[in-house]
Write an enzyme that holds these catalytic residues in place. Structure first.
Site, PDB file in Angstrom:
ATOM      1  N   ARG A  23       4.185  20.529 -45.320  1.00 36.34           N
ATOM      2  CA  ARG A  23       2.755  20.076 -46.137  1.00 36.34           C
ATOM      3  C   ARG A  23       2.510  18.777 -46.355  1.00 36.34           C
ATOM      4  O   ARG A  23       1.555  18.330 -46.764  1.00 36.34           O
ATOM      5  CB  ARG A  23       2.896  21.112 -47.445  1.00 36.34           C
ATOM      6  N   GLU A  55      18.987  26.619 -50.374  1.00 44.65           N
ATOM      7  CA  GLU A  55      19.634  27.490 -50.928  1.00 44.65           C
ATOM      8  C   GLU A  55      20.331  28.482 -50.232  1.00 44.65           C
ATOM      9  O   GLU A  55      21.142  29.214 -50.587  1.00 44.65           O
ATOM     10  CB  GLU A  55      18.558  28.353 -51.904  1.00 44.65           C
TER      11      GLU A  55
END
Length: 178
Positions: A67, A104
């Site tokens: 993005r 994560e």
């Protein structure tokens, strides 16, 4: 950016439960790009912030995969700066510098083409969101490896409860706190 503009951007964001994995609420920037006025407001705000905060010219805007590729070139063009992409390992041709970062669910590697950012360049790093700070921190490490200086990290959204900005080596600017 006015509170009205911030609220408008927030309302345009998509929300996806359990993406990319169960328990995560994904905030999606893509719907903002369906509204040209919202995009103009977003980019104008970022450029105004940079121009009013820093007297010295910004040489390079580094955009994070993927993005940051949408935001970075627009901001760079308005600043009269170069745009340099940071991509996941193996996606860029030629010799690259790399940095490992924690996600994560494991590690990943970011790369930037060697020589794309010149020594002593003043750099803005841009992405749609900061969460844990791993990917932005890796981009900052790449800038350092090129002998340049990260002046600021810019994000549209910040998940402030994750304290990702504390891992970064320069000031941050986030339009929306989530």
């Amino acid at each position: 950016m006015t509170n009205h503009d911030i609220e408008r951007l927030k309302n345009l964001l998509g929300t996806h439960q359990d993406f990319p994995k169960k328990g995560i609420v994904f905030k999606d920037l893509f719907p903002v790009f369906q509204d040209p006025t919202a995009v103009e407001s977003l980019i104008s705000n970022v450029v105004h912030h940079i121009n009013s905060t820093y007297e010295e010219k910004i040489d390079v805007v580094v955009g994070l995969d993927a993005r940051g590729f949408l935001l970075g070139p627009l901001v760079a063009m308005r600043l009269g700066a170069a745009f340099v992409p940071v991509r996941k390992q193996g996606k860029l041709p030629g010799e690259c510098v790399s940095a490992v970062y924690e996600k994560e669910y494991g590690q990943d590697i970011f790369e930037m083409q060697k020589g794309a950012v010149k020594p002593n360049a003043r750099v803005i790093i841009i992405d749609d969101l900061i969460a844990t700070g791993g990917s932005a921190g890796a981009a900052g490490e790449l800038v350092k490896k090129c002998g340049a200086k990260t002046v600021e990290y810019v994000f549209v959204m910040e998940l402030s409860f994750l304290n990702g900005v504390e891992k970064l080596d320069a000031p941050t600017y986030s339009l929306i706190q989530l």
